[in-house]
Scaffold this motif. Structure first.
Motif, mmCIF file in Angstrom:
data_model
loop_
_atom_site.group_PDB
_atom_site.id
_atom_site.type_symbol
_atom_site.label_atom_id
_atom_site.label_comp_id
_atom_site.label_asym_id
_atom_site.label_seq_id
_atom_site.Cartn_x
_atom_site.Cartn_y
_atom_site.Cartn_z
ATOM 1 N N PRO A 43 0.332 89.379 91.708
ATOM 2 C CA PRO A 43 -0.113 90.208 90.580
ATOM 3 C C PRO A 43 -0.325 91.636 91.049
ATOM 4 N N LEU A 44 0.136 92.582 90.265
ATOM 5 C CA LEU A 44 0.040 93.990 90.638
ATOM 6 C C LEU A 44 -1.055 94.686 89.844
ATOM 7 N N GLY A 45 -1.621 95.714 90.450
ATOM 8 C CA GLY A 45 -2.583 96.541 89.742
ATOM 9 C C GLY A 45 -3.998 96.017 89.742
ATOM 10 N N LEU A 46 -4.310 95.041 90.597
ATOM 11 C CA LEU A 46 -5.676 94.527 90.671
ATOM 12 C C LEU A 46 -6.436 95.216 91.793
ATOM 13 N N ASP A 47 -7.729 95.426 91.594
ATOM 14 C CA ASP A 47 -8.566 95.988 92.650
ATOM 15 C C ASP A 47 -8.945 94.876 93.623
ATOM 16 N N GLY A 48 -8.964 95.208 94.887
ATOM 17 C CA GLY A 48 -9.321 94.219 95.893
ATOM 18 C C GLY A 48 -8.127 93.390 96.312
ATOM 19 N N PRO A 49 -8.360 92.340 97.094
ATOM 20 C CA PRO A 49 -7.264 91.506 97.604
ATOM 21 C C PRO A 49 -6.392 90.968 96.480
ATOM 22 N N LEU A 50 -5.081 90.966 96.706
ATOM 23 C CA LEU A 50 -4.147 90.448 95.725
ATOM 24 C C LEU A 50 -3.992 88.948 95.935
ATOM 25 N N ARG A 51 -4.359 88.162 94.960
ATOM 26 C CA ARG A 51 -4.300 86.715 95.084
ATOM 27 C C ARG A 51 -2.871 86.247 94.820
ATOM 28 N N ALA A 52 -2.100 86.148 95.869
ATOM 29 C CA ALA A 52 -0.699 85.782 95.753
ATOM 30 C C ALA A 52 -0.518 84.275 95.834
ATOM 31 N N LEU A 53 0.564 83.802 95.241
ATOM 32 C CA LEU A 53 0.971 82.410 95.342
ATOM 33 C C LEU A 53 2.314 82.396 96.059
ATOM 34 N N ALA A 54 2.522 81.412 96.943
ATOM 35 C CA ALA A 54 3.759 81.386 97.724
ATOM 36 C C ALA A 54 4.273 79.962 97.862
ATOM 37 N N SER A 55 5.582 79.862 98.110
ATOM 38 C CA SER A 55 6.177 78.562 98.417
ATOM 39 C C SER A 55 5.627 78.071 99.755
ATOM 40 N N ASP A 56 5.770 76.776 100.007
ATOM 41 C CA ASP A 56 5.200 76.179 101.226
ATOM 42 C C ASP A 56 5.675 76.879 102.491
ATOM 43 N N THR A 57 6.925 77.325 102.509
ATOM 44 C CA THR A 57 7.495 77.942 103.708
ATOM 45 C C THR A 57 6.818 79.257 104.071
ATOM 46 N N LEU A 58 6.090 79.846 103.129
ATOM 47 C CA LEU A 58 5.414 81.119 103.390
ATOM 48 C C LEU A 58 3.893 80.971 103.340
ATOM 49 N N ALA A 59 3.401 79.745 103.511
ATOM 50 C CA ALA A 59 1.955 79.511 103.419
ATOM 51 C C ALA A 59 1.189 80.338 104.444
ATOM 52 N N GLU A 60 1.656 80.355 105.687
ATOM 53 C CA GLU A 60 0.972 81.115 106.730
ATOM 54 C C GLU A 60 1.049 82.616 106.468
ATOM 55 N N ALA A 61 2.227 83.073 106.061
ATOM 56 C CA ALA A 61 2.390 84.498 105.750
ATOM 57 C C ALA A 61 1.509 84.898 104.573
ATOM 58 N N ASN A 62 1.388 84.028 103.578
ATOM 59 C CA ASN A 62 0.573 84.335 102.410
ATOM 60 C C ASN A 62 -0.903 84.438 102.779
ATOM 61 N N ALA A 63 -1.366 83.538 103.641
ATOM 62 C CA ALA A 63 -2.771 83.592 104.094
ATOM 63 C C ALA A 63 -3.023 84.889 104.851
ATOM 64 N N ASP A 64 -2.076 85.274 105.691
ATOM 65 C CA ASP A 64 -2.179 86.513 106.457
ATOM 66 C C ASP A 64 -2.186 87.724 105.516
ATOM 67 N N TYR A 65 -1.335 87.656 104.495
ATOM 68 C CA TYR A 65 -1.230 88.742 103.506
ATOM 69 C C TYR A 65 -2.562 88.917 102.768
#
Length: 371
Positions: A43-65
């Motif tokens: 989601p774009l345009g939110l204040d603070g950390p962006l709560r992203a959702l990712a496919s399983d293959t990017l779970a670690e990258a998403n947590a890092d993000y």
């Protein structure tokens, strides 16, 4: 992308629309179909950390993000800064130059660490003027994305936008309801549930209030009052029923009362394997979503110019997208019919569409993003 691959991905996306817990699986299916390392929804345009959702293959990258790297995601910020709107599909090179990428820590540290070389994204509306970026991540082991890769995502993007809109609306309704069935009843949209053969199985209260003025149920079939409108409506319904290749487009329906037009979209519900589900709604079918349009349409010409249209083309596209006839629009703009036809061909080419129905869908989606 082969037709059967597209259909499988579209099925997965619409399944997630009604069952949000399946979005992670749907993103994984999209990644496989596009030969990507993984897919994210940010989601774009939110204040603070962006709560992203990712496919399983990017779970670690998403947590890092989400832990820290969202602060350094310059490409996502630029989508907002440059006023990119729903319907736009492209690679990150639209907002970042190769020189910037070569010295940007987000690319050189974060993305490389997680094996990501490049991103292409589709921008979808998230409601209340917000945007969602669906990013497909290319592996470091692959070449840079090509035009055919972007074209493949562009074919799926309208379905993504529609499915996300359904998920968002149902999420709001579910805050006041216990399950999907009750959420449908509380939904602010009109919803008509159709069986696999296209017969009306259920009408929620909002849709019930709209029937009788432009739309009606005759012999268990929903029909539009005007013949031309009904032909488009039946085509949209047929494309959403099991066994068909979904076509993501909306249909405008005129109301004899003279009130604002209705806008209808058909969302597929694919067959389910569970025996109990099959007995209930498991054979598949479709949801017909119905919304009323404001009597005074919201102006979107400036957004269309941001998508590459000239001011004259944007005025023409806005008027046609709101249901105007080409001859009438040409007269209103004091141009010849042939000039209007030439401008329309240019609009279609620049937006990558072929029909006025698709233009209507774009204009309506743009209008829905305006607060």
């Amino acid at each position: 992308m082969a037709a059967h691959d597209l259909l499988a991905v579209v099925d997965s996306i619409y399944a997630a629309a009604l069952a949000p817990e399946r979005w992670q699986e749907a993103l994984g299916d999209l990644s496989v179909a596009l030969g990507a390392l993984g897919t994210t929804m940010i989601p774009l345009g939110l204040d603070g950390p962006l709560r992203a959702l990712a496919s399983d293959t990017l779970a670690e990258a998403n947590a890092d993000y989400q832990r820290e790297w969202w602060r350094h995601d310059k490409a996502s910020r630029r989508v907002l800064e440059r006023g990119l709107r729903p319907g736009i599909v492209g690679t990150d090179r639209v907002v970042m130059t190769e020189e910037e990428i070569a010295r940007d820590p987000f690319y050189q540290e974060f993305l490389r660490r997680h094996g990501i070389r490049q991103t292409m994204a589709a921008i979808a509306p998230l409601g209340q003027g917000r945007l969602l970026s669906i990013g497909v991540q290319r592996s470091l082991k692959r070449d840079l994305l090509q035009d055919e890769d972007v074209a493949a995502l562009a074919r799926i993007a309208p379905h993504l936008g529609r499915a996300i809109a359904v998920t968002s609306a149902l999420a709001e309704a579910r805050q006041m309801a216990g399950d999907l069935a009750e959420a449908v009843e509380r939904l602010a949209w009109g919803v008509v549930m159709l069986s696999a053969s296209g017969e009306v199985r259920h009408v929620n209260p909002v849709a019930g209030a709209l029937l009788g003025d432009g739309l009606q149920v005759i012999g268990r079939r929903i029909e539009a009052a005007a013949r031309d409108d009904d032909a488009r409506l039946q085509g949209a319904i047929a494309a959403a029923l099991p066994g068909a290749m979904p076509a993501a487009k909306g249909v405008l329906v005129r109301r004899p009362s003279g009130k604002g037009w209705l806008y209808a979209e058909a969302v597929p519900i694919r067959p389910k394997r569970d025996p109990l589900d099959f007995i209930t709604f498991g054979a598949g079918g479709a949801l017909l979503l119905i919304r009323t349009l404001d009597a005074a349409p919201r102006r979107v010409a400036h957004h269309l110019q941001e998508m590459g249209l000239t001011p004259a083309e944007a005025r023409l596209a806005e008027a046609l997208g709101q249901g105007g006839a080409l001859k009438e629009v040409a007269e209103a703009n004091r141009i010849s019919y042939e000039t209007a036809r030439t401008q329309l061909r240019s609009v279609f080419a620049k937006l990558g569409i072929r029909r006025q129905g698709e233009l209507m869908a774009i204009v309506m989606r743009l209008a829905s993003t305006i607060p």
